[in-house]
Structure formats: structure tokens, C-alpha cells
Design an enzyme around this catalytic site. Structure first.
Site, mmCIF file in Angstrom:
data_model
loop_
_atom_site.group_PDB
_atom_site.id
_atom_site.type_symbol
_atom_site.label_atom_id
_atom_site.label_comp_id
_atom_site.label_asym_id
_atom_site.label_seq_id
_atom_site.Cartn_x
_atom_site.Cartn_y
_atom_site.Cartn_z
ATOM 1 N N LYS A 7 -16.326 -15.262 -8.672
ATOM 2 C CA LYS A 7 -15.855 -13.874 -8.788
ATOM 3 C C LYS A 7 -17.057 -12.934 -8.942
ATOM 4 O O LYS A 7 -17.100 -11.852 -8.373
ATOM 5 C CB LYS A 7 -14.935 -13.767 -10.012
ATOM 6 N N GLY A 27 0.787 -1.239 0.000
ATOM 7 C CA GLY A 27 0.000 0.000 0.000
ATOM 8 C C GLY A 27 0.814 1.282 0.000
ATOM 9 O O GLY A 27 0.356 2.301 0.509
ATOM 10 N N HIS A 46 0.775 0.581 -13.242
ATOM 11 C CA HIS A 46 1.584 -0.607 -13.514
ATOM 12 C C HIS A 46 3.059 -0.200 -13.690
ATOM 13 O O HIS A 46 3.345 0.809 -14.340
ATOM 14 C CB HIS A 46 1.070 -1.290 -14.794
ATOM 15 N N ASN A 82 -5.727 1.962 -13.195
ATOM 16 C CA ASN A 82 -4.708 1.112 -12.565
ATOM 17 C C ASN A 82 -3.334 1.722 -12.814
ATOM 18 O O ASN A 82 -3.139 2.447 -13.792
ATOM 19 C CB ASN A 82 -4.754 -0.289 -13.184
ATOM 20 N N ASN A 116 1.419 3.067 -2.651
ATOM 21 C CA ASN A 116 0.653 3.986 -3.508
ATOM 22 C C ASN A 116 -0.589 4.494 -2.774
ATOM 23 O O ASN A 116 -0.933 5.675 -2.883
ATOM 24 C CB ASN A 116 0.250 3.306 -4.824
HETATM 25 C C1 GRF Z 1 2.987 -1.020 -7.741
HETATM 26 O O1 GRF Z 1 4.271 -1.199 -8.280
HETATM 27 C C2 GRF Z 1 1.986 -0.913 -8.839
HETATM 28 O O2 GRF Z 1 2.512 -0.378 -10.013
HETATM 29 C C3 GRF Z 1 1.592 -2.357 -9.062
HETATM 30 O O3 GRF Z 1 1.577 -2.921 -7.778
HETATM 31 C C4 GRF Z 1 2.523 -2.247 -6.964
HETATM 32 C C5 GRF Z 1 1.828 -1.864 -5.699
HETATM 33 O O4 GRF Z 1 2.747 -1.382 -4.748
HETATM 34 N N1 GRF Z 1 0.317 -2.458 -9.716
HETATM 35 P P1 GRF Z 1 2.251 -0.752 -3.385
HETATM 36 O O5 GRF Z 1 1.433 -1.828 -2.655
HETATM 37 O O6 GRF Z 1 1.407 0.440 -3.697
HETATM 38 O O7 GRF Z 1 3.503 -0.410 -2.646
#
Ligand code: GRF
Length: 208
Positions: free
Chosen positions: A67, A14, A111, A109, A16
């Protein structure tokens, strides 16, 4: 402007999620984080949400028959809370039409690669092992494929001979933590729109 409610979907650490929380607290991101949605009850992101006083919806996918069933439960929760944007940040599951249809053009999202190169779980490591000299992160609209929806914005970084995966991961997170809140703010302002699988950006936010 009226309150713009987002839900963050995450399964792991988490960082981000925390960057989004921090920018909301700093006043640079004008959204209300209504809910964290998490499919892993031991994920570190849950503690981060609790510390920030954000509601958490944790679910065990195995407790549902399908799902479709757990996604229907999530949709119910999102609708009740009037959520406008779904922000995937390390959510390790593909979404089905149960979630995507009602939130068409409102699911994004992040990535860790320059999509469409290196989709999947190990975007950064795959890029490094391939030997590319430049990589970066991508924010994109989500469809039912793996990291395959229309691209909104990207940030780039070099890969040097001496770089380790650990160092690059750190740099990648820094890039992500800048880019994602910026894109969310642009979505909040109605500047990023998905029309017929094309992204329309009112102002260029994709540069470095
Ligand atoms: C990030 O690198 C994002 O790009 C990918 O998953 C990772 C999540 O990292 N989709 P965090 O849990 O936010 O540290």
C-alpha cells in the site's frame, strides 16, 4: 481567488463524482477537478471522468508490493499537479500515513450514515436492519480508521416502515449530492479547518 485543485478518489459508479462535476459546470462550485484516482479499471466512474474531460489515474493495487508503494505513487502525482484537497467519494480503501501525513487536514470523505453510527461498507443497510428511524449522510475528515475522522457536516432523513433499501439508497444519494459539493466549496473558501482533531466551521453548514 487562485485555482483550487481537487482530486476525487472513487472505486465505483461515481454518482457523487458526477454531482461534483455538474456543480463545477453550473458555476456553483469553484474548484478545478484535476484528477480522478481509481483503483478499479472497470469502474463506471472512469467513463464519467472521460466524458467530462478529466484526467484519470487508474492503478491496480496488486501491481504494487505494498500500500505504501501505490500511495507514494499517488502522492507524487498529486504533488506534481498541485492538488489542495483530496475528496473520497466511494473509494473502498483505507488510507495510510503515506497519503495522510502530507495531506493532513486536507482529506475528506462522505459516508451514508450518521457517524459514528454504522461505519463500514453497508452504512445504510446496517441502519435499516437495526431499525433506526432517522439516518443520513456524513462528511468527515479522514484518518487511518474506518469512517472514523472528525465530523464536518451531516444531513438527516427519516426511515419509514414502508421504505425499501432501493428507495432509501436513492434518497441518500440525493442528500449526498447536495451536501458534498457544499462542503467542498466551504473548504475551498477556507471556512472549514481541522485543528487538533477538532473541526472549525466558519459558518454553520450542517443543518437541513
Ligand atoms: C456513497 O454512498 C458514499 O457515501 C459512499 O460510497 C458511495 C459512493 O457512491 N462512501 P457513488 O459511487 O458516488 O454513487
Amino acid at each position: 481567488m487562485s485555482t483550487f485543485r481537487i482530486a476525487v478518489f472513487a472505486s465505483g459508479d461515481g454518482s457523487n463524482f458526477q454531482a461534483i462535476v455538474d456543480q463545477v459546470h453550473a458555476g456553483t462550485l469553484d474548484v478545478h477537478i484535476e484528477l480522478l484516482i481509481c483503483d478499479n479499471k472497470t469502474a463506471k466512474v472512469i467513463q464519467k471522468a472521460e466524458e467530462a474531460g478529466i484526467d484519470v489515474f487508474v492503478f491496480d493495487p496488486k501491481a504494487y508490493e505494498s500500500k505504501q508503494q501505490y500511495e507514494a505513487h499517488i502522492v507524487e502525482e498529486l504533488k506534481e499537479r498541485n492538488v489542495a484537497l483530496l475528496v473520497l467519494a466511494g473509494y473502498m480503501r483505507l488510507l495510510s500515513s503515506t497519503l495522510l501525513t502530507p495531506y493532513q487536514g486536507r482529506v475528506i470523505n462522505i459516508h451514508p450514515s450518521l457517524l459514528p453510527a454504522f461505519p463500514g461498507k453497508n452504512g445504510l443497510q446496517d441502519a435499516m436492519e437495526y431499525g433506526v428511524k432517522v439516518t443520513g449522510c456524513t462528511v468527515h475528515f479522514v484518518d487511518d480508521g474506518m469512517d472514523s475522522g472528525p465530523v464536518i457536516a451531516q444531513r438527516v432523513m427519516d426511515i419509514k416502515e414502508e421504505d425499501t433499501l432501493a428507495l432509501l439508497s436513492q434518497k441518500m444519494k440525493q442528500l449526498e449530492h447536495q451536501l458534498y459539493p457544499e462542503v467542498i466549496q466551504q473548504c475551498r473558501e477556507g471556512r472549514i479547518i481541522l485543528k487538533d482533531r477538532r473541526v472549525i466551521v466558519a459558518k454553520d453548514i450542517g443543518g437541513n
